[in-house]
Design an enzyme around this catalytic site. Structure first.
Site, mmCIF file in Angstrom:
data_model
loop_
_atom_site.group_PDB
_atom_site.id
_atom_site.type_symbol
_atom_site.label_atom_id
_atom_site.label_comp_id
_atom_site.label_asym_id
_atom_site.label_seq_id
_atom_site.Cartn_x
_atom_site.Cartn_y
_atom_site.Cartn_z
ATOM 1 N N ASP A 1 0.865 -1.205 -0.087
ATOM 2 C CA ASP A 1 -0.047 -0.013 0.126
ATOM 3 C C ASP A 1 0.793 1.293 -0.182
ATOM 4 O O ASP A 1 2.148 1.012 -0.151
ATOM 5 C CB ASP A 1 -0.815 -0.004 1.055
ATOM 6 C CG ASP A 1 -0.539 0.427 2.585
ATOM 7 O OD1 ASP A 1 0.851 0.540 2.581
ATOM 8 O OD2 ASP A 1 -1.220 0.559 3.492
ATOM 9 N N CYS B 1 2.862 -3.288 4.183
ATOM 10 C CA CYS B 1 2.031 -2.201 4.395
ATOM 11 C C CYS B 1 2.795 -1.307 5.273
ATOM 12 O O CYS B 1 4.003 -1.785 5.898
ATOM 13 C CB CYS B 1 0.479 -2.371 4.709
ATOM 14 S SG CYS B 1 0.165 -3.522 6.272
ATOM 15 N N THR C 1 2.111 -1.490 8.768
ATOM 16 C CA THR C 1 2.519 -2.477 9.916
ATOM 17 C C THR C 1 2.955 -3.861 9.497
ATOM 18 O O THR C 1 3.501 -4.520 10.296
ATOM 19 C CB THR C 1 1.497 -2.580 11.084
ATOM 20 O OG1 THR C 1 0.465 -2.780 10.207
ATOM 21 C CG2 THR C 1 1.465 -1.119 11.682
ATOM 22 N N HIS D 1 8.536 -24.795 8.653
ATOM 23 C CA HIS D 1 7.677 -25.429 9.387
ATOM 24 C C HIS D 1 5.974 -25.177 8.928
ATOM 25 O O HIS D 1 5.150 -26.056 8.920
ATOM 26 C CB HIS D 1 7.407 -25.104 11.104
ATOM 27 C CG HIS D 1 8.529 -25.603 11.623
ATOM 28 N ND1 HIS D 1 8.639 -25.622 13.016
ATOM 29 C CD2 HIS D 1 9.987 -26.105 11.439
ATOM 30 C CE1 HIS D 1 10.119 -26.050 13.439
ATOM 31 N NE2 HIS D 1 10.590 -26.520 12.473
ATOM 32 N N HIS E 1 5.192 -31.791 9.817
ATOM 33 C CA HIS E 1 4.773 -30.313 9.533
ATOM 34 C C HIS E 1 3.472 -30.298 8.549
ATOM 35 O O HIS E 1 2.632 -29.612 8.541
ATOM 36 C CB HIS E 1 5.712 -29.332 9.296
ATOM 37 C CG HIS E 1 6.937 -29.162 10.316
ATOM 38 N ND1 HIS E 1 6.563 -28.842 11.373
ATOM 39 C CD2 HIS E 1 8.068 -29.591 10.348
ATOM 40 C CE1 HIS E 1 7.653 -28.821 12.209
ATOM 41 N NE2 HIS E 1 8.657 -29.345 11.269
HETATM 42 C C1 RB5 Z 1 -2.275 2.775 6.226
HETATM 43 O O1 RB5 Z 1 -2.441 3.950 7.118
HETATM 44 C C2 RB5 Z 1 -1.967 1.434 7.362
HETATM 45 O O2 RB5 Z 1 -3.226 1.540 7.984
HETATM 46 C C3 RB5 Z 1 -1.647 0.418 6.549
HETATM 47 O O3 RB5 Z 1 -0.428 0.591 5.919
HETATM 48 C C4 RB5 Z 1 -1.176 -0.970 7.606
HETATM 49 O O4 RB5 Z 1 -0.279 -0.447 8.521
HETATM 50 C C5 RB5 Z 1 -2.591 -1.638 8.235
HETATM 51 O O5 RB5 Z 1 -2.310 -2.650 8.853
#
Ligand code: RB5
Length: 149
Positions: free
Chosen positions: A8, A65, A67, A98, A133
């Site tokens: 993203d 993304c 996080t 695994h 596994h």
């Molecule tokens: C985008 O602002 C953010 O929410 C996305 O990149 C991600 O961290 C979502 O889990």
């Protein structure tokens, strides 16, 4: 080996750096976007990466993304995908050995590019060990199909 990569808006710069790193190492990379910094929805790009893996156009996928959490949750809703969200190389390696993970996720707002490269290296170098596994992977597939265990 072909790797599908998508992200993203929070992870475009990270994606570009990882993509170049992989190409320099001789991997074929399929970039599914996004390539800009304007806000987009990460499930859309999770799906694009996963479609390439499920269709076998790509051997493995990388989805990034902010996080790594949202995109990994979305990837794991796609049938046949076992996505792992990693901020360190040990889990990345074990997720291949695994859990036979086929999509690697991480957060561009969580780790820096050098750690991300280390995680990618460990993940790509590891191989699924099968054996005991495999039964567990089969159980995951059964859950995905709506069966009881
Ligand atoms: C985008 O602002 C953010 O929410 C996305 O990149 C991600 O961290 C979502 O889990």
């Amino acid at each position: 080996m072909k790797i599908a990569i998508g992200n993203d808006h929070a992870a475009t710069d990270m994606k570009n750096e990882i993509m170049q790193y992989l190409m320099d190492k001789g991997y074929e990379v399929i970039n599914v976007g996004t390539d800009g910094h304007e806000s987009v929805d990460y499930p859309v790009y999770a799906k694009k990466v996963c479609d390439k893996v499920v269709s076998k156009e790509a051997d493995l996928g990388i989805a990034i993304c902010g996080t790594g959490v949202g995109i990994s949750i979305a990837c794991n809703k796609v049938k046949g995908i076992r996505a792992v969200c990693c901020s360190e190389p040990f889990s990345a390696k074990l997720s291949r050995q695994h859990n036979n993970s086929n999509v690697l996720c991480f957060g561009a707002r969580v780790i820096g590019p050098e750690l991300a490269k280390m995680i990618v290296d460990e993940w790509l170098a590891a191989e699924f060990q099968g054996g005991r596994h495999q039964k567990r992977i089969d159980e995951i597939s059964a859950l995905e199909a709506g069966s009881d265990l």
